[in-house]
Design a protein around this motif. Sequence first.
Motif, PDB file in Angstrom:
ATOM      1  N   HIS A 120      -6.646   2.572  -6.113  1.00 50.04           N
ATOM      2  CA  HIS A 120      -5.879   3.795  -5.904  1.00 50.04           C
ATOM      3  C   HIS A 120      -6.550   5.016  -6.530  1.00 50.04           C
ATOM      4  O   HIS A 120      -6.718   6.049  -5.868  1.00 50.04           O
ATOM      5  CB  HIS A 120      -4.474   3.603  -6.479  1.00 50.04           C
ATOM      6  N   TYR A 180      -5.497  10.890   2.057  1.00 53.91           N
ATOM      7  CA  TYR A 180      -5.211   9.589   1.428  1.00 53.91           C
ATOM      8  C   TYR A 180      -4.443   8.705   2.393  1.00 53.91           C
ATOM      9  O   TYR A 180      -4.739   7.506   2.545  1.00 53.91           O
ATOM     10  CB  TYR A 180      -4.407   9.827   0.151  1.00 53.91           C
ATOM     11  N   LEU A 215     -11.661  10.526  -4.099  1.00 56.04           N
ATOM     12  CA  LEU A 215     -12.319  10.755  -2.816  1.00 56.04           C
ATOM     13  C   LEU A 215     -11.517  11.732  -1.958  1.00 56.04           C
ATOM     14  O   LEU A 215     -12.088  12.616  -1.304  1.00 56.04           O
ATOM     15  CB  LEU A 215     -12.496   9.426  -2.082  1.00 56.04           C
ATOM     16  N   SER A 216     -10.189  11.594  -1.970  1.00 55.14           N
ATOM     17  CA  SER A 216      -9.335  12.484  -1.177  1.00 55.14           C
ATOM     18  C   SER A 216      -9.460  13.935  -1.648  1.00 55.14           C
ATOM     19  O   SER A 216      -9.426  14.857  -0.825  1.00 55.14           O
ATOM     20  CB  SER A 216      -7.880  12.022  -1.265  1.00 55.14           C
ATOM     21  N   THR A 222     -12.731   2.365   2.539  1.00 56.36           N
ATOM     22  CA  THR A 222     -11.668   2.945   1.719  1.00 56.36           C
ATOM     23  C   THR A 222     -10.475   2.019   1.521  1.00 56.36           C
ATOM     24  O   THR A 222      -9.785   2.130   0.504  1.00 56.36           O
ATOM     25  CB  THR A 222     -11.187   4.280   2.322  1.00 56.36           C
ATOM     26  N   GLN A 266       1.395   4.292  -2.628  1.00 48.50           N
ATOM     27  CA  GLN A 266       1.134   5.667  -2.182  1.00 48.50           C
ATOM     28  C   GLN A 266       2.307   6.582  -2.465  1.00 48.50           C
ATOM     29  O   GLN A 266       2.138   7.682  -3.019  1.00 48.50           O
ATOM     30  CB  GLN A 266       0.839   5.665  -0.675  1.00 48.50           C
ATOM     31  N   LEU A 290      -6.629   7.053   4.917  1.00 46.10           N
ATOM     32  CA  LEU A 290      -7.656   6.130   4.431  1.00 46.10           C
ATOM     33  C   LEU A 290      -7.102   4.931   3.677  1.00 46.10           C
ATOM     34  O   LEU A 290      -7.825   3.968   3.430  1.00 46.10           O
ATOM     35  CB  LEU A 290      -8.624   6.882   3.506  1.00 46.10           C
ATOM     36  N   ASN A 291      -5.828   4.951   3.312  1.00 41.99           N
ATOM     37  CA  ASN A 291      -5.281   3.934   2.423  1.00 41.99           C
ATOM     38  C   ASN A 291      -4.698   2.700   3.100  1.00 41.99           C
ATOM     39  O   ASN A 291      -4.984   1.582   2.673  1.00 41.99           O
ATOM     40  CB  ASN A 291      -4.207   4.569   1.532  1.00 41.99           C
ATOM     41  N   ARG A 335     -12.870   3.849   6.974  1.00 46.03           N
ATOM     42  CA  ARG A 335     -11.730   3.052   6.542  1.00 46.03           C
ATOM     43  C   ARG A 335     -12.130   1.634   6.128  1.00 46.03           C
ATOM     44  O   ARG A 335     -11.467   1.018   5.298  1.00 46.03           O
ATOM     45  CB  ARG A 335     -10.669   2.977   7.648  1.00 46.03           C
ATOM     46  N   LEU A 383     -10.848   0.317  -1.753  1.00 36.92           N
ATOM     47  CA  LEU A 383     -10.948   1.084  -2.989  1.00 36.92           C
ATOM     48  C   LEU A 383      -9.655   1.014  -3.797  1.00 36.92           C
ATOM     49  O   LEU A 383      -8.563   1.008  -3.223  1.00 36.92           O
ATOM     50  CB  LEU A 383     -11.266   2.548  -2.683  1.00 36.92           C
ATOM     51  N   ASP A 416       0.825  -1.211   0.000  1.00 34.21           N
ATOM     52  CA  ASP A 416       0.000   0.000   0.000  1.00 34.21           C
ATOM     53  C   ASP A 416       0.856   1.256   0.000  1.00 34.21           C
ATOM     54  O   ASP A 416       0.602   2.210  -0.752  1.00 34.21           O
ATOM     55  CB  ASP A 416      -0.914   0.016   1.237  1.00 34.21           C
ATOM     56  N   LEU A 452      -9.635   6.247  -4.725  1.00 32.28           N
ATOM     57  CA  LEU A 452      -9.303   6.838  -3.432  1.00 32.28           C
ATOM     58  C   LEU A 452      -8.700   8.231  -3.611  1.00 32.28           C
ATOM     59  O   LEU A 452      -8.936   9.125  -2.792  1.00 32.28           O
ATOM     60  CB  LEU A 452      -8.334   5.929  -2.674  1.00 32.28           C
TER      61      LEU A 452
END
Length: 267
Positions: free
Chosen positions: A172, A221, A178-179, A167, A15, A224-225, A164, A170, A11, A175
């Motif tokens: 990438h 992000y 959404l961010s 999210t 990111q 939530l990621n 969370r 979701l 993740d 997300l």
Amino acid sequence: MPDLKDQTISDFGEQWTAFRENPGYYGSADLLADLFGPLLSLDEVKGKRIADVGSGTGRIVNMLLDAGADRVVAVEPSDAMLVLKDNTVPRAERIDYLQVPGDRLPPDLGLDYVVSMGVLHHIPEPAPVVRAAYDALRPGGRCIVWLYGHEGNETYLSLAIPLRKLTVLLPHRLLVVLSHGLEWILTAYIGLCRILPLPMRSYMRSVLAKFPRSVRRLTIYDQLNPAYAKYYTRAEAEALLSDGGFGDVRLYHRHGYSWTVSGTRPA
């Protein structure tokens, strides 16, 4: 399927290869001083050998070098290592790059400090990382970690934990979208914190208000990621280092919502 540790590394690799930049206050030594609080001054960093566990894009590595560190061991297990190297090219001769998890930091490095800012709360079993930090330090060396706190975050967690659950599933790109939307809400909330005593007011005014809006989107992000995130109580934060053998464990309740913890390897 990957286990939780591997999924979290994956993740963050995704990111930090998407959010590569560390502009303005977000990448400054001033923010590092804010993270350390009263537990460590930037003057104490000068001329020292330091490991940064969970280096991501190299933000903390550059902060440490800006503060005068002599040499930094950058520990990053994910694909973000490529971004880290790109972001630290001018200083590569003062950096040792290790693409390994924190629990594989080599022992007996004789380091003055091991720091880990915003990383251990994403590791399901952090004790081996703390022990590796202990073994890499010289006698009298110190470990400083920054952790999400439970105290002061109760209202936020009542909203974030249910969100969370969705999210983390979701993709990438969704997300990211959404961010962007939530960042508008966050910016409005920061504005209200300037005039009203709302939850997390100090953090909103003293930290997030200084970030560019692109970094605020990243901050959302980042919340939530990841597949795993723990919010430490004071007792848990203290035990994290004391159970790892560190003495003189001290805590700083940063802006009333997170914990910076320092411990010393006994001489």
